[in-house]
Scaffold this active site. Structure first.
Site, PDB file in Angstrom:
ATOM      1  N   TYR A 106       0.807  -1.211   0.000  1.00 24.69           N
ATOM      2  CA  TYR A 106       0.000   0.000   0.000  1.00 24.69           C
ATOM      3  C   TYR A 106       0.846   1.269   0.000  1.00 24.69           C
ATOM      4  O   TYR A 106       0.411   2.306  -0.512  1.00 24.69           O
ATOM      5  CB  TYR A 106      -1.004  -0.020   1.155  1.00 24.69           C
ATOM      6  CG  TYR A 106      -2.174  -0.918   0.814  1.00 24.69           C
ATOM      7  CD1 TYR A 106      -3.230  -0.455   0.038  1.00 24.69           C
ATOM      8  CD2 TYR A 106      -2.181  -2.256   1.199  1.00 24.69           C
ATOM      9  CE1 TYR A 106      -4.268  -1.288  -0.323  1.00 24.69           C
ATOM     10  CE2 TYR A 106      -3.221  -3.103   0.840  1.00 24.69           C
ATOM     11  CZ  TYR A 106      -4.262  -2.609   0.074  1.00 24.69           C
ATOM     12  OH  TYR A 106      -5.292  -3.437  -0.304  1.00 24.69           O
ATOM     13  N   ARG A 109       1.324   1.717  -3.647  1.00 21.42           N
ATOM     14  CA  ARG A 109       0.092   2.214  -4.264  1.00 21.42           C
ATOM     15  C   ARG A 109      -0.111   3.692  -3.944  1.00 21.42           C
ATOM     16  O   ARG A 109      -0.571   4.464  -4.793  1.00 21.42           O
ATOM     17  CB  ARG A 109      -1.116   1.419  -3.771  1.00 21.42           C
ATOM     18  CG  ARG A 109      -1.201  -0.002  -4.293  1.00 21.42           C
ATOM     19  CD  ARG A 109      -2.569  -0.602  -4.012  1.00 21.42           C
ATOM     20  NE  ARG A 109      -3.592   0.011  -4.858  1.00 21.42           N
ATOM     21  CZ  ARG A 109      -4.901  -0.183  -4.696  1.00 21.42           C
ATOM     22  NH1 ARG A 109      -5.337  -0.935  -3.698  1.00 21.42           N
ATOM     23  NH2 ARG A 109      -5.767   0.385  -5.502  1.00 21.42           N
ATOM     24  N   GLN A 123     -15.590   2.677  -5.908  1.00 20.14           N
ATOM     25  CA  GLN A 123     -14.855   1.549  -5.345  1.00 20.14           C
ATOM     26  C   GLN A 123     -13.360   1.851  -5.300  1.00 20.14           C
ATOM     27  O   GLN A 123     -12.587   1.068  -4.753  1.00 20.14           O
ATOM     28  CB  GLN A 123     -15.093   0.302  -6.200  1.00 20.14           C
ATOM     29  CG  GLN A 123     -16.539  -0.171  -6.222  1.00 20.14           C
ATOM     30  CD  GLN A 123     -16.772  -1.222  -7.288  1.00 20.14           C
ATOM     31  OE1 GLN A 123     -16.874  -0.917  -8.469  1.00 20.14           O
ATOM     32  NE2 GLN A 123     -16.844  -2.475  -6.881  1.00 20.14           N
ATOM     33  N   ASP A 140      -8.164   5.942  -4.827  1.00 21.59           N
ATOM     34  CA  ASP A 140      -7.068   6.793  -5.295  1.00 21.59           C
ATOM     35  C   ASP A 140      -7.276   8.289  -5.086  1.00 21.59           C
ATOM     36  O   ASP A 140      -6.330   9.063  -5.185  1.00 21.59           O
ATOM     37  CB  ASP A 140      -6.797   6.525  -6.778  1.00 21.59           C
ATOM     38  CG  ASP A 140      -8.046   6.613  -7.653  1.00 21.59           C
ATOM     39  OD1 ASP A 140      -8.835   7.557  -7.493  1.00 21.59           O
ATOM     40  OD2 ASP A 140      -8.228   5.718  -8.508  1.00 21.59           O
ATOM     41  N   HIS A 197     -14.882   1.816  -0.437  1.00 21.70           N
ATOM     42  CA  HIS A 197     -13.743   0.950  -0.123  1.00 21.70           C
ATOM     43  C   HIS A 197     -12.620   1.693   0.592  1.00 21.70           C
ATOM     44  O   HIS A 197     -11.487   1.211   0.635  1.00 21.70           O
ATOM     45  CB  HIS A 197     -13.208   0.287  -1.399  1.00 21.70           C
ATOM     46  CG  HIS A 197     -14.129  -0.755  -1.947  1.00 21.70           C
ATOM     47  ND1 HIS A 197     -13.984  -1.291  -3.212  1.00 21.70           N
ATOM     48  CD2 HIS A 197     -15.204  -1.375  -1.396  1.00 21.70           C
ATOM     49  CE1 HIS A 197     -14.941  -2.192  -3.408  1.00 21.70           C
ATOM     50  NE2 HIS A 197     -15.689  -2.248  -2.327  1.00 21.70           N
ATOM     51  N   GLY A 202     -16.700   1.777 -15.509  1.00 26.13           N
ATOM     52  CA  GLY A 202     -15.404   1.158 -15.270  1.00 26.13           C
ATOM     53  C   GLY A 202     -15.407   0.090 -14.204  1.00 26.13           C
ATOM     54  O   GLY A 202     -14.416  -0.088 -13.500  1.00 26.13           O
ATOM     55  N   THR A 203     -16.509  -0.639 -14.081  1.00 26.30           N
ATOM     56  CA  THR A 203     -16.609  -1.688 -13.072  1.00 26.30           C
ATOM     57  C   THR A 203     -16.753  -3.045 -13.734  1.00 26.30           C
ATOM     58  O   THR A 203     -17.357  -3.172 -14.803  1.00 26.30           O
ATOM     59  CB  THR A 203     -17.804  -1.460 -12.135  1.00 26.30           C
ATOM     60  OG1 THR A 203     -19.016  -1.565 -12.881  1.00 26.30           O
ATOM     61  CG2 THR A 203     -17.730  -0.095 -11.482  1.00 26.30           C
ATOM     62  N   SER A 204     -16.241  -4.075 -13.074  1.00 29.15           N
ATOM     63  CA  SER A 204     -16.255  -5.424 -13.660  1.00 29.15           C
ATOM     64  C   SER A 204     -17.590  -6.123 -13.513  1.00 29.15           C
ATOM     65  O   SER A 204     -17.884  -7.073 -14.237  1.00 29.15           O
ATOM     66  CB  SER A 204     -15.185  -6.281 -12.971  1.00 29.15           C
ATOM     67  OG  SER A 204     -15.540  -6.509 -11.617  1.00 29.15           O
ATOM     68  N   ALA A 259     -12.896   5.256 -20.989  1.00 33.54           N
ATOM     69  CA  ALA A 259     -13.684   6.155 -20.146  1.00 33.54           C
ATOM     70  C   ALA A 259     -13.498   7.615 -20.533  1.00 33.54           C
ATOM     71  O   ALA A 259     -14.443   8.411 -20.439  1.00 33.54           O
ATOM     72  CB  ALA A 259     -13.312   5.945 -18.683  1.00 33.54           C
TER      73      ALA A 259
END
Length: 231
Positions: free
Chosen positions: A53, A56, A88, A91, A106, A172-174, A216
């Site tokens: 992290y 990240r 979700q 960033d 999240h 942009g979500t799965s 996007a």
């Protein structure tokens, strides 16, 4: 008036250089999800999780909001009713792009959480297992992010917004991670018109009224333009 609720996932930040855990390159490809994104992984090896992290956090700090983030901020500004952005992502690029009151289901990379007393505060760029909680002093600090197997934040608030939505968009979500993957069903039950904006159709694409495929940075500004023409 039409309230809009938008769910965003990793795909909206991909063009800002932040990969998803399904990408073949980048940070996620170097680790198993079980090792760096679960409570069990943190219990086994907190130093590894903090290191992951930390990386990240550095990566996200270098990223810039893209045209999709900026388009959603413009929609919030110019739409006559509420525009709720639920993400979700951890960033912070929505805020950097100008969006207000983003719901981080999240958590965020910018947050630290004490697993002993529940205190939250702004994290340092680099965190270690020895760092003390700023309130109780115990060395039980973790990133303030939701890992697999944990309940996302603000769920009651999110469901309340979905119950009043007239337009719902998933960007942009799965469509594979619950409970977010079920938000479209909540929106349908509320009578909302539904949109999916994705690089490729998700596994739940059949549940959406309108499908826009492509990067996007192209689809989101166009979708926002089309909505604002309806004002």
């Amino acid at each position: 008036m039409e309230k809009i609720v938008i769910l965003t996932g990793a795909g909206i930040s991909a063009e800002s250089g932040l990969g998803t855990f399904r990408d073949e390159g980048g940070l996620w490809a170097q680790h198993r999800i079980e090792d760096v994104a679960t409570p069990e992984g943190f219990a086994r090896n907190p130093a590894l999780v903090h290191s992951f992290y930390n990386a990240r956090r550095v990566q996200a700090a270098k990223a810039q909001p893209n045209a999709a983030h900026q388009a959603l901020a413009r929609l919030q500004r110019d739409w006559p009713d509420e525009v709720i952005v639920v993400t979700q992502n951890v960033d912070g690029l929505h805020e950097a792009g100008g969006s207000q009151d983003v719901i981080h289901m999240h958590g965020t990379l910018a947050g630290a959480l004490c697993s002993s007393c529940g205190h939250r505060w702004k994290s340092a760029e680099q965190m270690t297992p020895a760092d003390p909680c700023s309130r109780c002093g115990r060395p039980t600090v973790r990133p303030d992010v939701v890992w697999f197997g944990e309940m996302p934040y603000f769920m009651d608030e999110i469901y309340d917004h979905l119950s009043g939505a007239r337009i719902f968009a998933a960007i942009g979500t799965s469509g594979q991670v619950y409970p977010a993957a079920a938000f479209v069903h909540e929106a349908i039950a509320a009578g909302a018109q539904t949109f999916e904006l994705n690089l490729e159709p998700s596994t739940g694409v059949l549940h959406f009224d309108n499908i826009l495929t492509g990067p996007a940075t192209q689809t989101v500004p166009k979708w926002v333009d089309d909505l604002l023409k309806r004002r």
